[in-house]
Design a protein around this motif. Structure first.
Motif, mmCIF file in Angstrom:
data_model
loop_
_atom_site.group_PDB
_atom_site.id
_atom_site.type_symbol
_atom_site.label_atom_id
_atom_site.label_comp_id
_atom_site.label_asym_id
_atom_site.label_seq_id
_atom_site.Cartn_x
_atom_site.Cartn_y
_atom_site.Cartn_z
ATOM 1 N N SER A 154 0.862 -1.368 0.026
ATOM 2 C CA SER A 154 -0.010 0.086 -0.013
ATOM 3 C C SER A 154 0.807 1.238 -0.058
ATOM 4 O O SER A 154 0.665 2.339 -0.640
ATOM 5 N N TRP A 155 1.836 1.242 0.686
ATOM 6 C CA TRP A 155 2.820 2.210 0.810
ATOM 7 C C TRP A 155 3.447 2.655 -0.568
ATOM 8 O O TRP A 155 3.645 3.746 -1.105
ATOM 9 N N ALA A 156 3.879 1.580 -1.168
ATOM 10 C CA ALA A 156 4.407 1.618 -2.562
ATOM 11 C C ALA A 156 3.694 2.064 -3.390
ATOM 12 O O ALA A 156 3.710 2.837 -4.454
ATOM 13 N N ASN A 157 2.326 1.788 -3.513
ATOM 14 C CA ASN A 157 1.253 2.020 -4.476
ATOM 15 C C ASN A 157 0.882 3.651 -4.355
ATOM 16 O O ASN A 157 0.770 4.438 -5.430
ATOM 17 N N SER A 158 1.156 3.960 -2.971
ATOM 18 C CA SER A 158 0.554 5.433 -2.570
ATOM 19 C C SER A 158 1.944 6.265 -3.271
ATOM 20 O O SER A 158 1.703 7.382 -3.784
ATOM 21 N N LEU A 159 3.178 5.889 -3.182
ATOM 22 C CA LEU A 159 4.214 6.590 -3.716
ATOM 23 C C LEU A 159 4.414 6.810 -5.170
ATOM 24 O O LEU A 159 4.332 7.858 -5.726
ATOM 25 N N SER A 160 4.051 5.670 -6.014
ATOM 26 C CA SER A 160 4.107 5.646 -7.558
ATOM 27 C C SER A 160 2.645 6.651 -7.933
ATOM 28 O O SER A 160 2.809 7.314 -8.857
ATOM 29 N N GLN A 306 -0.813 10.910 1.569
ATOM 30 C CA GLN A 306 0.038 11.009 2.932
ATOM 31 C C GLN A 306 -0.913 10.414 4.094
ATOM 32 O O GLN A 306 -0.189 9.838 4.965
ATOM 33 N N LEU A 307 -2.020 10.711 4.004
ATOM 34 C CA LEU A 307 -3.040 10.110 5.034
ATOM 35 C C LEU A 307 -3.010 8.768 4.960
ATOM 36 O O LEU A 307 -3.253 8.278 6.063
ATOM 37 N N ILE A 308 -2.989 8.005 3.787
ATOM 38 C CA ILE A 308 -3.349 6.701 3.770
ATOM 39 C C ILE A 308 -2.037 5.984 4.266
ATOM 40 O O ILE A 308 -2.090 4.923 5.083
ATOM 41 N N GLN A 309 -0.744 6.555 3.814
ATOM 42 C CA GLN A 309 0.338 5.983 4.438
ATOM 43 C C GLN A 309 0.541 6.278 5.899
ATOM 44 O O GLN A 309 1.019 5.183 6.994
ATOM 45 N N ARG A 310 0.019 7.227 6.562
ATOM 46 C CA ARG A 310 0.103 7.570 8.125
ATOM 47 C C ARG A 310 -0.949 6.396 8.670
ATOM 48 O O ARG A 310 -0.713 5.808 9.599
ATOM 49 N N GLY A 323 -12.683 0.459 0.671
ATOM 50 C CA GLY A 323 -12.380 1.895 0.295
ATOM 51 C C GLY A 323 -12.248 2.019 -1.096
ATOM 52 O O GLY A 323 -12.636 3.231 -1.547
ATOM 53 N N PHE A 324 -12.288 0.930 -2.110
ATOM 54 C CA PHE A 324 -12.368 1.167 -3.626
ATOM 55 C C PHE A 324 -13.907 1.568 -3.728
ATOM 56 O O PHE A 324 -14.229 2.523 -4.448
ATOM 57 N N GLY A 325 -15.059 0.785 -3.026
ATOM 58 C CA GLY A 325 -16.344 1.271 -3.371
ATOM 59 C C GLY A 325 -16.652 2.776 -2.803
ATOM 60 O O GLY A 325 -17.355 3.394 -3.590
ATOM 61 N N TYR A 326 -16.457 2.964 -1.451
ATOM 62 C CA TYR A 326 -16.561 4.371 -1.125
ATOM 63 C C TYR A 326 -15.821 5.246 -1.751
ATOM 64 O O TYR A 326 -16.433 6.552 -2.103
ATOM 65 N N GLY A 327 -14.633 5.109 -2.081
ATOM 66 C CA GLY A 327 -13.943 6.133 -2.819
ATOM 67 C C GLY A 327 -14.556 6.450 -4.207
ATOM 68 O O GLY A 327 -14.494 7.797 -4.650
ATOM 69 N N THR A 328 -15.135 5.440 -5.001
ATOM 70 C CA THR A 328 -15.742 5.783 -6.154
ATOM 71 C C THR A 328 -16.725 6.651 -5.960
ATOM 72 O O THR A 328 -17.026 7.390 -6.538
ATOM 73 N N CYS A 329 -17.506 6.253 -4.986
ATOM 74 C CA CYS A 329 -18.933 7.063 -4.746
ATOM 75 C C CYS A 329 -18.733 8.379 -4.279
ATOM 76 O O CYS A 329 -19.416 9.359 -4.838
ATOM 77 N N LEU A 330 -17.724 8.741 -3.709
ATOM 78 C CA LEU A 330 -17.238 10.188 -3.392
ATOM 79 C C LEU A 330 -16.725 10.801 -4.514
ATOM 80 O O LEU A 330 -16.810 11.882 -4.703
ATOM 81 N N GLU A 362 -7.515 4.209 -6.239
ATOM 82 C CA GLU A 362 -6.475 3.839 -6.599
ATOM 83 C C GLU A 362 -5.474 2.982 -6.023
ATOM 84 O O GLU A 362 -5.426 1.757 -6.330
ATOM 85 N N VAL A 363 -5.383 3.212 -4.791
ATOM 86 C CA VAL A 363 -4.378 2.531 -3.728
ATOM 87 C C VAL A 363 -5.262 1.387 -3.288
ATOM 88 O O VAL A 363 -4.723 0.121 -3.340
ATOM 89 N N SER A 364 -6.638 1.561 -2.863
ATOM 90 C CA SER A 364 -7.280 0.525 -2.514
ATOM 91 C C SER A 364 -7.505 -0.708 -3.372
ATOM 92 O O SER A 364 -7.398 -1.802 -3.450
ATOM 93 N N TYR A 365 -7.721 -0.156 -4.825
ATOM 94 C CA TYR A 365 -7.978 -1.385 -5.915
ATOM 95 C C TYR A 365 -6.654 -2.152 -6.444
ATOM 96 O O TYR A 365 -6.668 -3.311 -6.471
ATOM 97 N N THR A 366 -5.624 -1.087 -6.345
ATOM 98 C CA THR A 366 -4.375 -1.835 -6.931
ATOM 99 C C THR A 366 -3.996 -2.787 -5.685
ATOM 100 O O THR A 366 -3.381 -4.112 -5.860
ATOM 101 N N SER A 367 -3.838 -2.201 -4.524
ATOM 102 C CA SER A 367 -3.447 -3.203 -3.288
ATOM 103 C C SER A 367 -4.187 -4.361 -3.249
ATOM 104 O O SER A 367 -3.880 -5.513 -2.965
#
Length: 453
Positions: A154-160, A306-310, A323-330, A362-367
């Motif tokens: 998840s950290w790696a996905n956030s960074l990319s 940054q918030l996801i990594q923390r 998180g993917f479903g809620y993020g898509t709605c938002l 993006e992070v939740s789906y890829t992870s």
């Protein structure tokens, strides 16, 4: 002598230190790769603007720009179908390396193409950039667990994603300046240089590359492992459709990929509608609203990473499929509100929210896809890329036609509304599955003593 042994027993076990050193080294290598990837992404977004303008100037027809984009998306679609099979036969590192080399070579071809060959060179650029861009992304995402470990994916996905978001804003923002001041050739040379730099970072990266399952095996397997790999190389082409179908049939993955395609369909609507909406706000400066919106979107995306990594560092938990479903709605809701005509301050907040939600999805789906077994992971990412390109391509055609007779708000609301509906269905299924896992139903037809009637 006994005292020395006791003192040695009291010393800390060096194995954790070795593992921590290996993890830190892997993360440094990954940061190096992301730096090259971000630079090549800047070149890609710079050229996305420069190439479209160059196509129009070369052909003199707006239809040619649409054809150029269609060929690019079609190449990405076909590359997604082939990505899993290629990862089963070659290392992810080699695919990432040669896709960058190919893109640099085709840009060089465009720079030196004579006047009569420019149209053909542009089509070659469209095919190579579309296919290689998809192959690189599938290779990178599917190999992240092997590069940094499952617990750090998840950290790696956030960074990319952070690097790509910043590159997108920089590329779009500087495209007009670069083309205006130094011309198309310089823009193409800059893009070629970014691909060369990315290829160098991949070549210097001391990783085996994984993702397709080919590199996940230890080298110590001996002759039997070699025979197995040789057998897989010979049968890889025959097994590819079966593996592709098995990745699509993974639990919950089918609906998740469908939602991803709907998300891409919605994305096509706001990408096409933003210039139209911006021109309606200020016809003399139509690029102002678009540039400001994407800058704020990228800022929200970076803050979300940054918030996801923390959150991951504090709780030790990855962002899951919900998180993917809620993020898509938002995200879809925010993009709809962006065209509702709110005051500038409110629209700025909406753009920030849209970027943050996009980063979460993006992070939740890829992870989540990276939790699949190695032999299915490459096929799953290839399937996802295929569906995304299909959704975005079909969306661009339908949205462009709809914008001729409907307001941007109407078009965006319908397009993103489809994504919201599918996201709600996805969330109902995910929460229902988790509830059943937490509270399993008792066996029907059984007595308390376990005897079946």
């Amino acid at each position: 002598m006994t005292q020395d042994i006791e003192q040695a027993d009291d010393r800390p076990d060096p194995v954790p230190d070795i593992e921590q050193a290996g993890t830190a080294r892997g993360e440094r290598r990954y940061r190096f790769l992301v730096a090259g990837y971000s630079l090549s992404s800047y070149g890609t977004f710079l050229n996305m603007v420069a190439l479209n303008l160059f196509v129009y100037e070369t052909t003199g027809r707006a239809l040619a720009m649409g054809l150029f984009m269609a060929v690019r998306l079609g190449s990405g679609f076909l590359a997604g179908l082939a990505a899993g099979g290629l990862l089963a036969r070659f290392t992810a590192k080699s695919l990432m390396l040669y896709t960058n080399v190919a893109q640099a070579a085709v840009m060089l071809l465009l720079v030196f193409a004579p006047e009569g060959m420019r149209t053909a060179a542009l089509m070659a650029v469209s095919v190579v950039v579309g296919a290689c861009g998809t192959l690189f992304m599938v290779s990178l995402r599917s190999s992240i667990p092997e590069m940094v470990g499952d617990e750090r994916r998840s950290w790696a996905n956030s960074l990319s994603i952070t690097g790509r978001s910043l590159a997108m804003v920089a590329g779009f923002a500087s495209a007009g300046v670069v083309v205006s001041l130094v011309g198309y050739t310089a823009a193409f040379v800059v893009d070629m240089a970014t691909f060369v730099v990315c290829a160098v970072t991949v070549a210097l990266l001391p990783i085996a590359g994984g993702g397709g399952g080919k590199d996940a095996r230890p080298e110590a397997e001996g002759d039997s492992g070699g025979r197995t790999q040789e057998s897989e190389r010979r049968t890889g082409r025959r097994r590819m459709p079966g593996a592709f179908l098995r990745s699509a049939a993974a639990p919950g993955l089918g609906l998740m990929v469908v939602l991803r395609g709907a998300d891409a369909f919605g994305s096509s609507s706001h990408n096409a509608a933003l210039p139209v909406y911006s021109a309606g706000l200020d016809a003399s400066h139509p690029a102002v609203f678009v540039s400001a919106f994407w800058c704020l979107w990228a800022l929200g995306n970076v803050v979300a990473q940054q918030l996801i990594q923390r959150y991951i560092k504090r709780t030790g938990r990855a962002v899951g499929a919900p998180g993917f479903g809620y993020g898509t709605c938002l995200m879809s809701g925010a993009f709809i509100l962006a065209f509702a005509g709110f005051p500038s301050a409110a629209t700025a907040v909406i753009a920030l929210v849209a970027g943050a939600a996009d980063g979460l999805t993006e992070v939740s789906y890829t992870s989540h896809l990276q939790t699949l077994p190695a032999e299915l992971r490459g096929h799953a990412f290839g399937l996802s890329a295929t569906v995304e390109n299909l959704g975005f391509g079909v969306g661009m055609i339908l949205v462009a036609a709809a914008l001729d007779s409907h307001r941007p708000l109407t078009v965006v609301a319908w397009s993103h509304g489809v994504a919201i509906v599918i996201a709600v269905v996805f969330l109902i299924r995910v929460t229902g599955s988790r509830r059943r896992d937490r509270f399993p139903a008792p066996c029907s037809g059984a007595d308390r003593d376990g005897q079946v009637r």
